[in-house]
Design an enzyme around this catalytic site. Structure first.
Site, PDB file in Angstrom:
ATOM      1  N   HIS A 282      33.818  42.808  34.646  1.00  0.00           N
ATOM      2  CA  HIS A 282      35.044  42.132  35.078  1.00  0.00           C
ATOM      3  C   HIS A 282      35.134  40.701  34.560  1.00  0.00           C
ATOM      4  O   HIS A 282      36.234  40.177  34.401  1.00  0.00           O
ATOM      5  CB  HIS A 282      35.148  42.133  36.606  1.00  0.00           C
ATOM      6  CG  HIS A 282      35.681  43.414  37.166  1.00  0.00           C
ATOM      7  ND1 HIS A 282      34.861  44.465  37.527  1.00  0.00           N
ATOM      8  CD2 HIS A 282      36.946  43.826  37.423  1.00  0.00           C
ATOM      9  CE1 HIS A 282      35.607  45.450  37.993  1.00  0.00           C
ATOM     10  NE2 HIS A 282      36.867  45.093  37.941  1.00  0.00           N
ATOM     11  N   GLY A 283      34.014  40.061  34.327  1.00  0.00           N
ATOM     12  CA  GLY A 283      34.091  38.679  33.850  1.00  0.00           C
ATOM     13  C   GLY A 283      32.731  38.095  33.565  1.00  0.00           C
ATOM     14  O   GLY A 283      31.717  38.491  34.159  1.00  0.00           O
TER      15      GLY A 283
END
Length: 497
Positions: A333-334
């Protein structure tokens, strides 16, 4: 290009539908597929044409590796498996190449920063532009390579494969589609003709998704930004409002995108897999991940959890595998410690849920559903804080403010988010001099929370949909209102991942 933009709604989508069905009238499928690929690349490279060579190289390289694996399998079978396991070598090369490209674009600077802090060194950071959707089309192609290694893919043409990867409704933010879900639909003769029922269903879904994004999610985003952009000045009231606002923003934003993607696919007679199934109705974290980003959960289960051993090698190994899967999910996700911590929290909660379900003594307690829902929803709210925060330390400061007990009046910054043109028009229409913005904020939160808990989701709407005059008027009203509200560029949250 954004779904919620004038150029997409008023030019790109109508042009795409007309071209797609017009060219599908020809005896050969190739012109229609070439058109679809061209439109998808236009969509992908609209903001930055430099993205296009990256995705084309990725498509070409992965397609070549898959074909080489198919030839290697045929050769090994012909030699009664006396040849070297070339398929496995090709798979390893493909995985290393895909993960390496993803690591460079998404994680290189994060890795250098963290390594520098550990070693006490300062490494030179370069400006690396993250290609849109690279996490999605990389995972999609990894699944294809693994399926090719398993012998589960056909000898698709390069054009079919390119359309499978670059198909624009799912290219930027999912769902993560498998080859056997999309390519057979592109081949099906019945899907080449305009289907008015599918067109009505698609337009209805697209309109509702556009409304969720433009009219609801963006407004919640404005409220959430007040707190997350000024964490050090937060009191408990501001932290609570900002946390709930982001919880509803990310829900409506992602739900809206899923509605719009499924709607566009339906207009083109393509059924994309359901990716969003009322996740805030979940009664535990396992239930949540069976509902939220369903195709990501499917990918991580099929291509990470099961190859690691799944639940076949004892409880301890199962729990380790669960934690590893959620670490990968957080990192996917990041690139940041806050995303990793978010993944660890969800992994730990998933392990705890499994332990409770495996304990006969704890199962006898039978806590009521409302309590299970409340605990799950509270956990989701708190963990979303770390997902949204700019850093891990900022996330902890936010949580500290939330539980400080320093409650006060709602700050004007939160209320000013409701100073909208629609509100101004209503004030003039009903001659209201001083509207109660606090009551509007509370009402807005309650109505949307009730809607996500009790209204049908995109999957249910698609299955139950019947074209009626009332639905047509409702969808048209939402669509027109949303189009008139497209005053600025507001990307979908999952475009960042």
């Amino acid at each position: 290009m954004l779904f919620n933009s004038y150029i997409f709604v008023l030019l790109f989508l109508p042009l795409c539908l007309v071209g797609w069905f017009s060219l599908n009238r020809l005896p050969s499928r190739k012109p229609a597929l070439l058109f679809l690929l061209g439109m998808s690349l236009w969509f992908y490279g609209y903001f930055n044409p430099k993205y296009i060579p990256i995705i084309l190289c990725s498509i070409g390289g992965n397609y070549l590796l898959s074909r080489l694996m198919q030839k290697a399998a045929a050769s090994e079978n012909a030699q009664q498996r006396t040849a070297p396991p070339r398929k496995t070598i090709l798979l390893a090369l493909g995985l290393l190449a895909n993960i390496g490209v993803l690591f460079y674009y998404k994680y290189m600077n994060f890795f250098l920063t963290e390594a520098g802090s550990i070693l006490g060194e300062t490494f030179t950071l370069h400006t690396i532009v993250l290609p849109l959707g690279i996490s999605f089309f990389t995972f999609q192609q990894i699944s294809f390579l693994v399926d090719s290694w398993r012998g589960e893919t056909e000898a698709y043409s390069l054009l079919e494969y390119a359309c499978f990867v670059a198909y624009f409704p799912q290219l930027i933010a999912g769902p993560i589609v498998t080859h056997d879900e999309l390519i057979p639909q592109l081949r099906a003769p019945e899907n080449r003709r305009l289907n008015w029922d599918n067109l009505a269903r698609g337009l209805y879904l697209f309109s509702l998704g556009l409304g969720k994004k433009v009219l609801l999610a963006d407004l919640f985003g404005n409220v959430a930004n007040v707190g997350f952009n000024g964490v050090d000045a937060l009191d408990s009231t501001g932290a609570l409002v900002s946390m709930l606002a982001y919880t509803l923003q990310i829900y409506l934003d992602f739900s809206g995108y899923c509605d719009m993607a499924m709607g566009i696919g339906k207009m083109m007679n393509i059924n994309l897999p359901g990716n969003f199934d009322s996740p805030y109705k979940a009664l535990d974290i396992q239930d949540f991940w069976d509902r939220w980003h369903k195709t990501l959960t499917r990918f991580l289960t099929r291509y990470v959890y099961v190859p690691l051993g799944g639940s076949r090698k004892g409880k301890l190994r199962t729990y380790v595998n669960v934690i590893l899967v959620f670490l990968i999910s957080g990192l996917w996700h990041g690139a940041g410690m806050s995303f990793l911590f978010w993944g660890v929290l969800h992994g730990a909660a998933s392990v705890l849920t499994r332990m409770v379900k495996a304990s006969p003594g704890l199962q006898k307690l039978h806590p009521p559903k409302w309590l299970r829902w409340l605990l799950t929803f509270a956990f989701l709210n708190i963990t979303w804080v770390f997902f949204r925060a700019n850093s891990l330390s900022e996330g902890f400061r936010f949580i500290s403010a939330l539980f400080s007990g320093n409650f006060g009046p709602v700050a004007e910054g939160y209320l000013s988010a409701f100073h909208l043109p629609e509100v101004t028009a209503l004030r003039r229409w009903f001659s209201i001099d001083s509207p109660n913005y606090l009551a509007m904020l509370i009402g807005f939160f309650l109505l949307n929370l009730l809607s996500v808990l009790f209204l049908p989701n995109d999957l249910e709407k698609t299955e139950r949909f019947q074209p009626t005059a009332g639905r047509m008027v409702y969808a048209a009203g939402v669509f027109v209102w949303s189009v008139f509200s497209l005053s600025g560029v507001s990307t979908f949250l999952y475009f960042n991942f």
